[in-house]
Write a protein that holds these residues in place. Structure first.
Motif, short mmCIF file in Angstrom:
data_model
loop_
_atom_site.label_atom_id
_atom_site.label_comp_id
_atom_site.label_asym_id
_atom_site.label_seq_id
_atom_site.Cartn_x
_atom_site.Cartn_y
_atom_site.Cartn_z
N UNK A 51 36.32 46.38 37.75
CA UNK A 51 35.36 45.73 36.86
C UNK A 51 36.07 45.01 35.72
N UNK A 52 35.67 43.75 35.49
CA UNK A 52 36.19 42.97 34.37
C UNK A 52 35.01 42.61 33.48
N UNK A 53 34.94 43.22 32.30
CA UNK A 53 33.80 43.01 31.41
C UNK A 53 33.87 41.68 30.66
N UNK A 54 34.98 40.97 30.79
CA UNK A 54 35.15 39.69 30.11
C UNK A 54 34.34 38.60 30.82
N UNK A 55 33.17 38.29 30.27
CA UNK A 55 32.30 37.29 30.89
C UNK A 55 32.93 35.90 30.91
N UNK A 56 33.87 35.65 30.01
CA UNK A 56 34.51 34.34 29.96
C UNK A 56 35.43 34.09 31.15
N UNK A 57 35.80 35.16 31.86
CA UNK A 57 36.68 35.01 33.02
C UNK A 57 35.90 34.64 34.28
N UNK A 58 34.60 34.83 34.26
CA UNK A 58 33.80 34.65 35.48
C UNK A 58 33.65 33.19 35.91
N UNK A 59 33.43 32.24 34.98
CA UNK A 59 33.34 30.84 35.43
C UNK A 59 34.60 30.37 36.16
N UNK A 60 35.77 30.83 35.71
CA UNK A 60 37.01 30.46 36.39
C UNK A 60 37.07 31.01 37.80
N UNK A 61 36.56 32.22 37.99
CA UNK A 61 36.55 32.80 39.34
C UNK A 61 35.54 32.08 40.22
N UNK A 62 34.41 31.70 39.65
CA UNK A 62 33.42 30.95 40.44
C UNK A 62 33.96 29.58 40.83
N UNK A 63 34.75 29.00 39.95
CA UNK A 63 35.38 27.72 40.28
C UNK A 63 36.40 27.91 41.40
N UNK A 125 29.90 52.00 33.48
CA UNK A 125 31.35 52.09 33.61
C UNK A 125 32.02 51.27 32.52
N UNK A 126 33.35 51.34 32.46
CA UNK A 126 34.11 50.65 31.43
C UNK A 126 34.98 49.56 32.03
N UNK A 127 35.41 48.66 31.17
CA UNK A 127 36.31 47.59 31.60
C UNK A 127 37.55 48.18 32.25
N UNK A 128 37.92 47.65 33.41
CA UNK A 128 39.10 48.12 34.12
C UNK A 128 38.84 49.25 35.08
N UNK A 129 37.62 49.82 35.07
CA UNK A 129 37.30 50.89 36.02
C UNK A 129 37.25 50.34 37.44
N UNK A 130 37.80 51.11 38.36
CA UNK A 130 37.69 50.77 39.78
C UNK A 130 36.48 51.48 40.35
N UNK A 131 35.79 50.83 41.29
CA UNK A 131 34.59 51.44 41.85
C UNK A 131 34.44 51.12 43.33
N UNK A 132 33.76 52.04 44.02
CA UNK A 132 33.44 51.85 45.42
C UNK A 132 32.03 51.31 45.56
N UNK A 133 31.69 50.82 46.74
CA UNK A 133 30.37 50.26 46.99
C UNK A 133 29.81 50.80 48.30
N UNK A 134 28.56 51.24 48.26
CA UNK A 134 27.83 51.54 49.48
C UNK A 134 26.60 50.64 49.51
N UNK A 135 26.05 50.42 50.71
CA UNK A 135 24.80 49.68 50.81
C UNK A 135 23.80 50.52 51.58
N UNK A 136 22.52 50.34 51.25
CA UNK A 136 21.45 51.05 51.94
C UNK A 136 20.34 50.07 52.28
#
Length: 246
Positions: A51-63, A125-136
């Motif tokens: 998880x990256x809580x820095x919202x300013x980094x997201x436009x660059x990733x979307x680009x 969660x906090x910035x930098x936390x790693x997390x798993x994902x399940x779907x239902x």
């Protein structure tokens, strides 16, 4: 046939807390299609995200992923058959997102459902936390099947060398690769045009009776009996009570 895991006998005496997120596909079927295609056909499953809580980094990733170029509304590309909102996996909100993300055009309400569920989880969660994902509630998503046919349904694509192109199947299951290598996310091309085996993923049941497909996990501490998963529909965490073997 389904069997109880041998780990079930330890459930009453064992408790493990982990950062895991349960994704409900009920109102976001298209995004679940994208995730399962990436996890199974693109062989990206079995890896947690950061998880990256820095919202300013997201436009660059979307680009970098291509979503910022609004490909779902470009009639020349013909990827918008399932919707006009660009979904990307991995998400722009994780450090692994951006370049080489799997893309799919979905209904905008499905993307909103995805965003709402993620926002609720990120508050836990906090910035930098790693997390798993399940779907239902994923049964209507064809790429989430136990052994899906991984041929592109016309909705899966990527940005490659500056141009959008249809996605192709992932690595052969016998191919070795390094999960810690950032280039792991680019290895989704079929080898010599061969049809590859989809990556098998595990299923678990939680104490609320829901069946989850695990699409992102910690290889050193995989989601199993006793682990907790945050669920928006439960407004809290649910606990894994058994593993399912088919």
């Amino acid at each position: 046939m389904k069997f109880f895991s041998i780990f079930s006998i330890f459930f009453l005496v064992s408790s493990v807390t982990a950062a895991n997120f349960a994704w409900d596909c009920t109102k976001s079927l298209g995004t679940c299609q994208n995730y399962c295609y990436a996890a199974k056909c693109g062989r990206m499953g079995r890896r947690r995200f950061t998880y990256d809580s820095n919202a300013n980094a997201r436009p660059g990733r979307r680009k970098a992923s291509g979503c910022k170029r609004n490909p779902c509304n470009d009639k020349k590309l013909k990827f918008g058959k399932f919707g006009n909102s660009c979904d990307e996996f991995p998400f722009a909100s994780v450090k692994e997102g951006g370049r080489n993300a799997h893309l799919r055009c979905v209904n905008i309400n499905e993307n909103r459902s995805e965003g709402g569920q993620l926002s609720g989880f990120y508050k836990k969660i906090k910035n930098g936390d790693k997390f798993g994902i399940t779907i239902k509630n994923y049964r209507r998503a064809s790429y989430c099947a136990a052994k899906p046919k991984c041929r592109n349904d016309g909705g899966q694509f990527k940005l490659k060398n500056g141009k959008f192109a249809p996605s192709r199947q992932g690595l052969n299951s016998t191919e070795e690769f390094d999960l810690d290598n950032e280039d792991y996310f680019v290895l989704d091309e079929a080898i010599n045009g061969e049809e590859m085996e989809p990556l098998p993923l595990r299923q678990v049941e939680t104490d609320d009776g829901e069946i989850h497909l695990i699409i992102a996990d910690d290889l050193d501490d995989p989601i199993s009996v006793g682990h907790e998963i945050w669920s928006e529909s439960a407004n809290g965490t649910v606990r894994v009570v058994r593993e399912i073997f088919e």
